[in-house]
Design a protein around this motif. Sequence first.
Motif: not given
Length: 233
Positions: A79-84, A58-64, A72-76, A30-33
């Motif tokens: 997800t990619d960063r978390t999976m790594d 994601i909604d909370l992150l966008h507000q922050e 959908t872009d943020t979700a991908k 989350l911090e990376q995004v």
Amino acid sequence: MPPAAGRLDAVLFDMDGTLTDSERLWTIALEQVAEYYGGQLSSSAREAMVGQDMWATIDLLHQEVRVDARPTDTAKMLTDRTMDIFRNGLPFKDGAPELLKAVRAAGLRTALVTATYRELVDVALDTLGHDSFDAVVCGDEVAANKPDPAPYLRALQLLDLPAAECLVIEDSPTGSRSAVSAGIGVLVVPSEMPVPAAPGLFFADTLVGVDVDRLRTVHGELLAERAGCLNLG
């Protein structure tokens, strides 16, 4: 109550913050995004995200970070960063692997009930064990996520067991509300956020030292509490 109602037949585990310390790893992603979007994640915003599903997070992150991006872009990206991060292995919470093994050894049924989506859960199961659970319910496999009762109701359906024969282990207010709303008693081991005391909840500071006998005792006490509430009502 009928005799079967006093028997513990299954333990339903939350994942993030309960079995694994993945909330800490999730925070890194989350911090990376947030940094990618040119902002920073405050501690209060991160606390508000604990136990939430992907889209609420994601909604909370966008507000922050005050960004107007496509969810959908943020979700991908998230997800990619978390999976790594998950692929390097998930750290267990203290006492969690021992308890999970003990529950399985005792012949109790198990379910993993998480707000995390299946794509990430499948990676997490490389650490948790794909054969550790009789049922797995992920956040993108139910009509409504925690705190709605739908995830735990789905787990009961998959296990083909009544709520009275199950015990949930959770760490968050959101997950605890979900389980209680489904009619299941909860052993709460708070992690990232405090959980207010409420009917249907039994508290422990850690899973260290918790064994199957202890789970049966907690289950029995929560059933007795519920029976008392019903009689009073």
